[in-house]
Motif scaffolding. Structure first.
Motif, PDB file in Angstrom:
ATOM      1  N   MET A   1     -10.404  15.169  -3.955  1.00  0.00           N
ATOM      2  CA  MET A   1      -9.164  14.648  -4.530  1.00  0.00           C
ATOM      3  C   MET A   1      -9.335  14.527  -6.039  1.00  0.00           C
ATOM      4  O   MET A   1     -10.293  13.902  -6.518  1.00  0.00           O
ATOM      5  CB  MET A   1      -8.840  13.289  -3.920  1.00  0.00           C
ATOM      6  CG  MET A   1      -7.436  12.779  -4.236  1.00  0.00           C
ATOM      7  SD  MET A   1      -7.087  11.209  -3.395  1.00  0.00           S
ATOM      8  CE  MET A   1      -7.133  11.715  -1.664  1.00  0.00           C
TER       9      MET A   1
ATOM     10  N   ASP B   1       0.757  14.968  -3.333  1.00  0.00           N
ATOM     11  CA  ASP B   1      -0.330  14.421  -2.532  1.00  0.00           C
ATOM     12  C   ASP B   1      -0.099  12.925  -2.390  1.00  0.00           C
ATOM     13  O   ASP B   1      -0.299  12.147  -3.329  1.00  0.00           O
ATOM     14  CB  ASP B   1      -1.671  14.694  -3.230  1.00  0.00           C
ATOM     15  CG  ASP B   1      -2.856  14.178  -2.428  1.00  0.00           C
ATOM     16  OD1 ASP B   1      -2.642  13.492  -1.402  1.00  0.00           O
ATOM     17  OD2 ASP B   1      -4.009  14.435  -2.838  1.00  0.00           O
TER      18      ASP B   1
ATOM     19  N   ASN C   1      -1.757  10.753  -0.925  1.00  0.00           N
ATOM     20  CA  ASN C   1      -2.955   9.918  -0.871  1.00  0.00           C
ATOM     21  C   ASN C   1      -3.577   9.718  -2.249  1.00  0.00           C
ATOM     22  O   ASN C   1      -4.574   9.018  -2.389  1.00  0.00           O
ATOM     23  CB  ASN C   1      -3.990  10.525   0.078  1.00  0.00           C
ATOM     24  CG  ASN C   1      -3.605  10.314   1.523  1.00  0.00           C
ATOM     25  OD1 ASN C   1      -2.424  10.238   1.859  1.00  0.00           O
ATOM     26  ND2 ASN C   1      -4.593  10.203   2.399  1.00  0.00           N
ATOM     27  N   ASN C   2      -2.987  10.324  -3.267  1.00  0.00           N
ATOM     28  CA  ASN C   2      -3.510  10.235  -4.628  1.00  0.00           C
ATOM     29  C   ASN C   2      -2.640   9.267  -5.420  1.00  0.00           C
ATOM     30  O   ASN C   2      -1.543   9.614  -5.865  1.00  0.00           O
ATOM     31  CB  ASN C   2      -3.519  11.625  -5.271  1.00  0.00           C
ATOM     32  CG  ASN C   2      -4.180  11.646  -6.628  1.00  0.00           C
ATOM     33  OD1 ASN C   2      -4.096  10.693  -7.393  1.00  0.00           O
ATOM     34  ND2 ASN C   2      -4.847  12.752  -6.940  1.00  0.00           N
TER      35      ASN C   2
ATOM     36  N   GLU D   1      -1.397  10.483  -8.875  1.00  0.00           N
ATOM     37  CA  GLU D   1      -0.372  11.525  -8.814  1.00  0.00           C
ATOM     38  C   GLU D   1       0.983  10.915  -8.464  1.00  0.00           C
ATOM     39  O   GLU D   1       2.011  11.275  -9.049  1.00  0.00           O
ATOM     40  CB  GLU D   1      -0.754  12.586  -7.778  1.00  0.00           C
ATOM     41  CG  GLU D   1       0.212  13.758  -7.738  1.00  0.00           C
ATOM     42  CD  GLU D   1      -0.260  14.887  -6.840  1.00  0.00           C
ATOM     43  OE1 GLU D   1       0.600  15.657  -6.349  1.00  0.00           O
ATOM     44  OE2 GLU D   1      -1.485  15.012  -6.627  1.00  0.00           O
TER      45      GLU D   1
ATOM     46  N   LYS E   1       2.744  14.341   1.163  1.00  0.00           N
ATOM     47  CA  LYS E   1       1.874  14.714   2.277  1.00  0.00           C
ATOM     48  C   LYS E   1       0.842  13.604   2.470  1.00  0.00           C
ATOM     49  O   LYS E   1       0.119  13.226   1.552  1.00  0.00           O
ATOM     50  CB  LYS E   1       1.161  16.038   1.981  1.00  0.00           C
ATOM     51  CG  LYS E   1       2.090  17.206   1.694  1.00  0.00           C
ATOM     52  CD  LYS E   1       2.779  17.714   2.952  1.00  0.00           C
ATOM     53  CE  LYS E   1       3.499  19.040   2.657  1.00  0.00           C
ATOM     54  NZ  LYS E   1       4.212  19.560   3.839  1.00  0.00           N
ATOM     55  N   THR E   2       0.780  13.078   3.675  1.00  0.00           N
ATOM     56  CA  THR E   2      -0.148  11.992   3.960  1.00  0.00           C
ATOM     57  C   THR E   2      -0.476  12.030   5.446  1.00  0.00           C
ATOM     58  O   THR E   2      -0.167  13.013   6.136  1.00  0.00           O
ATOM     59  CB  THR E   2       0.465  10.643   3.538  1.00  0.00           C
ATOM     60  OG1 THR E   2      -0.510   9.617   3.706  1.00  0.00           O
ATOM     61  CG2 THR E   2       1.717  10.310   4.331  1.00  0.00           C
TER      62      THR E   2
ATOM     63  N   TRP F   1      -8.487  13.869   7.580  1.00  0.00           N
ATOM     64  CA  TRP F   1      -7.719  12.907   6.801  1.00  0.00           C
ATOM     65  C   TRP F   1      -8.520  11.647   6.492  1.00  0.00           C
ATOM     66  O   TRP F   1      -8.235  10.961   5.494  1.00  0.00           O
ATOM     67  CB  TRP F   1      -6.420  12.556   7.515  1.00  0.00           C
ATOM     68  CG  TRP F   1      -5.385  13.630   7.317  1.00  0.00           C
ATOM     69  CD1 TRP F   1      -5.072  14.646   8.147  1.00  0.00           C
ATOM     70  CD2 TRP F   1      -4.556  13.784   6.155  1.00  0.00           C
ATOM     71  NE1 TRP F   1      -4.102  15.447   7.600  1.00  0.00           N
ATOM     72  CE2 TRP F   1      -3.752  14.942   6.381  1.00  0.00           C
ATOM     73  CE3 TRP F   1      -4.409  13.086   4.973  1.00  0.00           C
ATOM     74  CZ2 TRP F   1      -2.827  15.394   5.439  1.00  0.00           C
ATOM     75  CZ3 TRP F   1      -3.476  13.533   4.043  1.00  0.00           C
ATOM     76  CH2 TRP F   1      -2.700  14.674   4.278  1.00  0.00           C
TER      77      TRP F   1
ATOM     78  N   LYS G   1      -9.790  11.831   3.217  1.00  0.00           N
ATOM     79  CA  LYS G   1      -8.785  11.712   2.154  1.00  0.00           C
ATOM     80  C   LYS G   1      -8.257  10.286   2.008  1.00  0.00           C
ATOM     81  O   LYS G   1      -7.199  10.065   1.414  1.00  0.00           O
ATOM     82  CB  LYS G   1      -7.609  12.653   2.444  1.00  0.00           C
ATOM     83  CG  LYS G   1      -8.000  14.125   2.497  1.00  0.00           C
ATOM     84  CD  LYS G   1      -6.782  15.003   2.817  1.00  0.00           C
ATOM     85  CE  LYS G   1      -7.165  16.470   2.892  1.00  0.00           C
ATOM     86  NZ  LYS G   1      -6.013  17.344   3.173  1.00  0.00           N
TER      87      LYS G   1
END
Length: 658
Positions: free
Chosen positions: A1, A210, A212-213, A216, A240-241, A264, A267
């Protein structure tokens, strides 16, 4: 990531980390309590916290967010005291819904958060209404509304996106694509590669991010917020997660392949951001432990506060009083100056004078602007009040009603015109589940009037002729108005618009241009719940409303020897039972006439209530007269047979003779 801090200071990075860590630690505590039987149900957002936290952190505190039940980070990032959240989840009176709804099914004006209902889609339309209010205020505020990939299949999703695009509303549509709608994978829900691709069909800017970021998410929302302040428009964001727990804990995750869970898990948004901050020397193990211990201490202290609160105790008076927002009605008496006008003119006058009285009143409906509506009631309104306040809508009743609710939440009054009352079926859900329940659930008004041109007699067939008041009269939280005369229509509509509660206002379209009356020229109001005794007699009580009042008058003119109390109800919720009881106690006989079919209609409830309360006064069985049990036909001969007008005369003569 890959993380990119851009111009964020160390303090800002650590603040984001603490914001991200807080919902994770709360969830870990809740899962322990769930296993101990101290929490009844839990919808976990573990694995997708970065979206809720990143979006909310990028917004101003007074910008509305509409989250879902997996967005704990929205609430914690807005700094709601944890004991208030815990009390909400535990059903305590100190929670946001006084024990009436659970989880995140609530809103709070103090923190500018509007929670979901279980029917997921309507909140997208509510966001449209909130954003429309912001646009009308020109305050440069934006609105963010969350939904999941599953709810993008609902019609409300498409309706809300279409309205937002057509009206260029400053809304961020946040789609958390976590792979599964309960257990149904995305490949069984849609065929496009990305949900963001759907934005193209609405002429809408869209992005895939993203989820999960945290950086971002935060940077993109910050960028878009600045852009929307200059160029109002909706934007579709697909994050997206992945959901690392079940839909709710009882469902588990056995339907998810283990290899997908492993991918995942790598992530994890909290772990990865923590590792990044450690790697760049912004966070240290000792400081991280301090954060963890401090948050856990806050959680435990607030949990103890909730546990010390008494269990919810039922209070009947409080429950009944909270269904409606208190309305301090002030009767405005009509002037002596009158003019002879039609029913349709009286409705138009009420709307126009109310638009003048309330500069925060917005009318929405199909073809109501330049065209003036299907019945020309708003003809000329655009010239008087402008297109901002007299708004044509796409054909999407559900999202329009939801948007009206959003307008109310954000300080406006709203009127929605159903082109025909029949079409309300496609807007039924937000009326009975949003408008009707909102004040009871979390003490927020729903200042919306839904106008319903209804009724038979014009040979319009099964889809343009229903009188469907019974669909709504049984729903607590709604007020139902059904006038029969122009003067009543004007005064009652003015009251409906003043009332902060949702009102479904029926206008019989056969009366529009056939009934004239001397109507006061100036603005005036008529109280709800007061029937009009049009004729007095001691032989029989006739109770009716709408066009049926005129049918009853025709029959009484034909039979002048019948001495009847003729009661025009005018409002069905609240319903003036006292006037009915007094009449029945005098006459001993009751006949109820309604245009609707018999079963489940207003007449049935009136009949049952009178039988219960006035049984000893009755000298004859109560009669109900209604339309036959079929849909409404088109051809005049069939429609005449369907309607109860002719049968009423026979039934009235029989009960008088009894």
């Amino acid at each position: 990531m890959n993380f990119d801090r851009k111009d964020l200071s160390n303090v800002q990075l650590l603040e984001l980390y603490k914001r991200l860590l807080t919902p994770r630690l709360i969830e870990e505590k809740m899962l322990i309590l769930l296993r101990q039987g101290k929490v009844s149900k839990w919808f976990s957002g573990i694995g997708q916290e970065a979206i809720a936290v990143g979006v909310t952190a990028a917004l101003e505190k007074d910008e509305y967010v509409l989250p879902m039940h997996r967005n704990l980070g929205v609430f914690t990032t807005r700094d709601i005291p944890l004991h208030k959240l815990f009390s909400q989840w535990q059903g305590k009176k100190t929670g946001f819904t006084k024990g009436r709804d659970r989880s995140f099914h609530f809103g709070t004006q103090e923190y500018h958060i509007i929670g979901m209902i279980s029917h997921l889609g309507p909140q997208l339309g509510v966001a449209d209404g909130i954003a429309l209010a912001n646009k009308l205020k020109k305050n440069r505020k934006i609105t963010a509304v969350f939904t999941g990939e599953g709810a993008t299949s609902e019609g409300d999703f498409h309706e809300a996106l279409n309205i937002a695009s057509v009206w260029e509303l400053p809304v961020l549509f946040v789609v958390e694509n976590n792979g599964y709608g309960l257990s149904t994978p995305t490949n069984e829900q849609y065929r496009c590669e990305n949900l963001a691709d759907k934005g193209v069909g609405y002429g809408m800017e869209s992005y895939v991010l993203d989820g999960n970021n945290i950086l971002e998410v935060f940077h993109k929302i910050t960028e878009l917020k600045q852009s929307l302040a200059e160029n109002s428009r909706p934007i579709l964001l697909e994050f997206k997660t992945f959901r690392m727990r079940g839909h709710e804990e009882a469902s588990g995750t056995k339907y998810v392949p283990q290899e997908l869970m492993d991918v995942w898990a790598e992530k994890d948004p909290v772990k990865n951001f923590r590792d990044y901050l450690l790697s760049i020397g912004v966070l240290f193990e000792e400081l991280d432990n301090e954060f963890v211990q401090s948050i856990k201490k806050e959680i435990d202290e607030n949990w103890a506060i909730t546990q010390s609160e008494p269990e919810c105790v039922a209070d009947l008076e409080e429950e009944l009083n909270d269904v409606y927002k208190p309305f301090d009605f002030h009767e405005i008496k009509p002037s002596d100056t009158k003019e002879n006008i039609r029913f349709v003119d009286a409705i138009s006058q009420a709307l126009s004078q109310s638009m003048e009285k309330f500069d925060n009143l917005v009318i929405m409906g199909q073809d109501i602007a330049e065209y003036g509506g299907a019945f020309k009631i708003t003809d000329g309104f655009v010239e008087k009040f402008g297109k901002d306040r007299v708004r044509n809508t796409p054909i999407c009743e559900s999202a329009v009603v939801s948007a009206a609710n959003g307008l109310s939440i954000n300080g406006y009054k709203a009127i929605v015109e159903m082109q025909f009352a029949d079409f309300v079926s496609t807007g039924f859900n937000p009326i009975v589940n949003l408008l009707a329940k909102q004040h009871y659930r979390w003490n927020e008004k729903s200042d919306v009037v839904v106008r319903m041109p209804c009724g038979a007699g014009t040979q319009a067939g099964p889809f343009h002729s229903q009188t469907n008041e019974a669909w709504f009269a049984k729903t607590p939280g709604l007020k139902i108005v059904y006038p029969a005369f122009p003067a009543d229509a004007k005064g009652l509509l003015n009251t409906a618009i003043e009332d902060p509660n949702p009102v479904v206002f029926f206008e019989h379209k056969q009366l529009y241009r056939s009934i004239y009356q001397d109507v006061p020229v100036d603005y005036y109001t008529i109280p709800f719940g007061k029937a009009h005794v049009m004729r007095c007699g001691n032989q029989v009580s006739i109770v009716t409303f709408g066009a049926a009042v005129h049918w009853a008058l025709e029959v009484l003119e034909k039979h002048p020897l019948i001495q009847a109390d003729l009661i025009d109800l005018r409002t069905l919720q609240p319903l003036d039972y006292q006037t009915i009881f007094q009449s029945v106690q005098k006459t001993g006989k009751l006949i109820i006439l309604q245009e609707d079919t018999m079963f489940g209609g207003i007449a049935s409830d009136i009949s049952a209530t009178v039988a219960q309360e006035c049984f000893t006064y009755l000298d004859a069985p109560i009669k109900r007269v209604a339309s036959i049990e079929t849909p409404i036909p088109f051809v005049k001969a069939l429609e005449d047979q369907y309607l109860p007008k002719n049968r009423f005369e026979t039934e009235l003569l029989e009960i008088v003779k009894f």
